[in-house]
Scaffold this motif. Sequence first.
Motif, short mmCIF file in Angstrom:
data_model
loop_
_atom_site.label_atom_id
_atom_site.label_comp_id
_atom_site.label_asym_id
_atom_site.label_seq_id
_atom_site.Cartn_x
_atom_site.Cartn_y
_atom_site.Cartn_z
N ARG A 1 0.82 -1.17 -0.02
CA ARG A 1 -0.14 0.08 0.05
C ARG A 1 0.65 1.18 0.07
O ARG A 1 1.05 2.16 0.92
N HIS A 2 1.41 1.51 -1.03
CA HIS A 2 2.19 2.80 -1.30
C HIS A 2 1.52 4.11 -1.16
O HIS A 2 2.24 5.16 -0.60
N ARG A 3 0.11 4.22 -1.36
CA ARG A 3 -0.59 5.26 -0.85
C ARG A 3 -0.60 5.64 0.39
O ARG A 3 -1.07 6.90 0.60
N GLY B 1 0.68 16.36 4.77
CA GLY B 1 1.68 16.70 5.86
C GLY B 1 2.51 15.29 5.85
O GLY B 1 3.86 15.39 5.89
N ILE B 2 2.13 14.12 5.40
CA ILE B 2 3.07 12.88 5.18
C ILE B 2 3.70 13.12 3.88
O ILE B 2 4.90 12.72 3.71
#
Length: 325
Positions: free
Chosen positions: A5-7, A14-15
């Motif tokens: 889950r690269h998303r 912020g991330i």
Amino acid sequence: MTFHRHRRLRASSGIRSLVREHQVTVNDLVYPMFVEEGLSGANEIGAMPGVMHYGLDAFRREIANLSELGIPGIIVFGLPAEKDERASSAYAERGIVQEAVRVAKAENPDLVVMTDVCLCQYNSTGHCGIVRDGKIVNDDSLTLIAKTALSHAQAGADIVAPSDMMDGRVARIREVLDEHQLEDVSILSYAVKYASAFYGPFREAAHSAPSFGDRKTYQMDPANAREAMREAVSDVEEGADMLMVKPALSYLDVMYRMREAFDQPIATYNVSAEYSMVKAAAKQGWIDERGIVMELMTSFKRAGADMILTYHAPDVARWLKEENR
């Protein structure tokens, strides 16, 4: 089957900021400026909307504006009142670049002032070296190129940037600067300068179109990348402190190779047609100018540039200020 889950790392602004690999800051920017002898005020360059020819009075005012924006450096190009076959205005003590350097340093002593070192704007043939019998001669040109660099350094330039692509120019400049106790003046070599169609609008800006032929006998063939490494190695061995790739956009692969191969700071020049294409498309409403420009700046950083010479510098500086409020 398990998948990744690269998303997760894109889930919020912020991330995304925390994991961002490359950041454009105002400290990356160098603004190219054209200063014209005898001009009062400033005139917009038709092929480069928003870019000006400055008289020394307007140039001083613009230095104050750039300093307010926090732009750390400029590179100066001169447009002399007179040209001749020996490019004598290029190394005149009171030449336009020499006077512009003095003005810039008087206005802001902390500004990093670079100068373009070349003969094309001052040479009646429009070529980057001395012409003899229809040929651009290398070795005799070196004397005048080094003399030009010396005059810029004596006027107060922090960095001289030879763009002529004559073989041996860096060594000759370093030798002459050191002979005159100017060991602290740096050399930013246009180490990898291609014979590019992307310089078109610059010809109008610098009044430097060649009167015959082209520059393909001294600027690099756009098809060559390994040759770029040979050029850069030579300049490092001759004493270059920093290396440039020009143009920027079509040569990101070359910039990446340079970054991998050299420890010296790498500059790139986001040249005139790259700028003008963005401006033209933005005027038509076809693109988001700010988004495009910032994506370009990021691509230059990602490819390895430590500094970016760009006509977009004032806009980028303003946008970054807005983001940081």
